[in-house]
Design an enzyme around this catalytic site. Structure first.
Site: not given
Ligand SMILES: *[C@@H]1O[C@H](CO)[C@@H](O)[C@H](O)[C@H]1NC(C)=O
Ligand SMILES: *[C@@H]1O[C@H](CO)[C@@H](O)[C@H](O)[C@H]1NC(C)=O
Ligand SMILES: *[C@@H]1O[C@H](CO)[C@@H](O)[C@H](O)[C@H]1NC(C)=O
Length: 527
Positions: A375, A511
């Protein structure tokens, strides 16, 4: 025709950044040749079907599946987020059973009502983007394959109904929207600031809705909000030319900080600048200019190489003019975005730089025990003093990992994010180099191996444990919209919705990876 925009020092920085990479040669006027790998495309479709079946059986019409326990969660207002997010992927995969299930469901969604807080941004990119894209696909390239029943018109009318409820968000003194809303009746929560990602990632979906409905209000609202980001005030909002702070006051549209990056909270503001220009070069030349400013500043000021792997290129984040040598999985869309900018603007230097960023993000995958990237991560920069307070060494327990990998892990979870595979997809479409298909296939196999559990796929806790360190028991809706779509398209046959390298794009992806038809129906830019 635009002249080469890279300034001298940006060009010099670029050369340093690329010293280890093979030079990128722009293809001929026909664009690269692509290789179809049907077996792999079918394997991704199979993963889509497994995920859909688990969701449909255990969670639909709720938002998301909890695959380990076969439960559901309403994390996106309970309107069936996974169904709407899966819609455009089912369409490009031409999975007719799933398409019909979703098409039948869309008219039944009650977008007037929800018990929980509504995010203007999340609702726009997932629901509004999903609906507008599905409408564009069904009434465009798939027109002859689908009965044009009233359910198809409902896809657009539901998008309009949703936007009509969301538009209260823009009812602020400046017109910069409040991201936090409640419905029934629609009202603002009363936030005082909003971030540039959540302000600047509405304009494609809302402009498309206006273009489809002939009601200009949606476009005007989103473009007025964006105008504060195109001309940031006061000066603290723009620490480097084109690179902005994060938070903007709803009262007057002024920036309140100078902190930013290509990661969460700011990312897709930059992404949409070039995508709006591709959507309609007539209306959005200023957005192009601002993308160029951001891209050139990134090359000039943000390029960074880790001390243990100086051949890798990452982009730093910033606090004012001070850099921070950290990045995120979310930021790994940047390679793909530079590539798209290079293709759109006929500037191979941007494409080449994008490929260097893609290579860096690829290394965040190959460096871990699962073969999946973390992440967030950090590194020590080669060009700044090693004792500088903003350039700390790896923590002791990750020093050996950093020696090999060129980054260390600051958050090890993987929540089924797409950005690395997304950038492989743009790299492949720009170059035709099968290396990127191999990288995408490898990533997909690793995710399949590590995240497949129970009735679907789940986020995992630690990419650097061979088994993923345990499951969060959650299947994000963007698994359907993004990971499965990009993993499929990179191996699939050419189609009108595929990204093109020869100025024949008919779609631009929002997106959330929902393909939106460009304004003129086909790209009007030329070599
Ligand atoms: C919008 O206007 C165009 C051109 O005048 C027309 O073809 C189209 O049907 C209109 N769409 C709607 C939804 O009214
Ligand atoms: C870093 O090291 C250099 C050279 O040893 C020294 O001159 C400088 O003061 C140090 N800076 C900090 C912030 O410690
Ligand atoms: C994905 O995982 C499933 C279950 O382990 C397996 O049957 C399937 O072959 C895998 N697919 C790929 C492409 O590796």
């Amino acid at each position: 025709m635009r002249s080469l925009s890279l300034g001298g020092s940006a060009a010099a920085a670029l050369l340093v950044g690329l010293s280890a990479a093979a030079p990128y040669k722009p293809h001929g006027p026909q664009g690269p040749r692509y290789i179809v790998n049907q077996e792999r495309a079918d394997a991704v479709k199979e993963a889509f079907q497994v995920s859909w079946d688990g969701y449909y059986k255990h969670a639909f019409p709720h938002d998301s599946l909890r695959p380990v326990t076969n439960e559901h969660e309403d994390d996106r207002n309970g309107w069936g987020a996974s169904a709407v997010d899966a819609f455009s992927t089912a369409l490009v995969m031409e999975k007719w059973d799933v398409i019909n299930q979703i098409l039948e469901y869309i008219p039944k969604i009650n977008f007037d009502k929800t018990e929980t807080e509504v995010s203007l941004f999340e609702t726009t990119i997932r629901y509004l983007g999903g609906l507008v894209s599905a409408f564009d696909l069904i009434t465009g390239p798939l027109r002859d394959s689908i009965d044009q029943t009233p359910d198809v018109e409902a896809v657009l009318s539901q998008a309009k109904r949703l936007a009509d409820n969301l538009k209260v968000g823009f009812d602020t003194p400046s017109g910069v929207p409040d991201n936090n809303l409640y419905f029934n009746p629609p009202r603002r929560k009363g936030s005082t600031t909003n971030s540039i990602a959540t302000i600047g990632t509405l304009v494609l979906e809302w402009t498309r809705l206006s273009d489809l409905t002939n009601d200009t209000e949606y476009a005007e609202l989103a473009q007025n909000a964006e105008s504060y980001l195109l001309d940031p005030q006061p000066a603290l909002g723009e620490p480097f030319p084109g690179l902005l702070g994060t938070n903007v006051r709803l009262e007057d549209g002024e920036f309140v900080d100078s902190n930013g990056g290509w990661g969460g909270g700011t990312d897709s503001f930059y992404e949409y600048l070039i995508k709006m220009y591709l959507y309609d070069p007539e209306r959005f030349p200023e957005y192009r200019d601002r993308w160029i400013a951001a891209a050139d500043s990134s090359i000039e000021h943000l390029v960074s190489h880790p001390t243990t792997r100086p051949e890798l290129t990452f982009l730093a984040m910033w606090r004012g003019k001070e850099l921070r040598f950290v990045s995120q999985h979310l930021a790994c869309f940047n390679g793909g975005n530079f590539i798209l900018g290079g293709l759109t603007l006929n500037e191979p230097a941007y494409t080449e730089f994008g490929l260097a960023l893609v290579n860096g993000c690829h290394e965040t995958y190959t460096g871990t025990a699962t073969g999946i990237g973390p992440e967030s991560f950090a590194w020590q920069d080669t060009a700044r003093p090693l004792n500088a307070s903003n350039n700390p060494p790896a923590p002791r327990d990750q020093a050996a990992f950093y020696d090999d990998a060129g980054f260390w892990i600051t958050s090890g979870s993987y929540v089924l994010r797409p950005e690395v595979i997304e950038s492989y997809y743009y790299a492949y479409r720009a170059t035709g180099d099968v290396k990127y298909q191999e990288w995408a296939w490898d990533a997909f196999e690793r995710v399949n191996e590590t995240c497949r559990v129970g009735s679907g796929y789940s986020s995992i806790k630690d990419v650097n444990q061979p088994d993923g360190g345990g499951f969060h028991n959650f299947q994000e809706s963007f698994w359907f919209a993004e990971v499965l779509k990009y993993s499929y398209l990179i191996h699939a046959e050419d189609a009108p919705w595929q990204v093109k390298a020869d100025h024949t794009n008919e779609f631009v992806f929002n997106t959330e990876a929902h393909p939106v038809r460009v304004a003129a129906g086909r790209e009007t830019l030329k070599r």
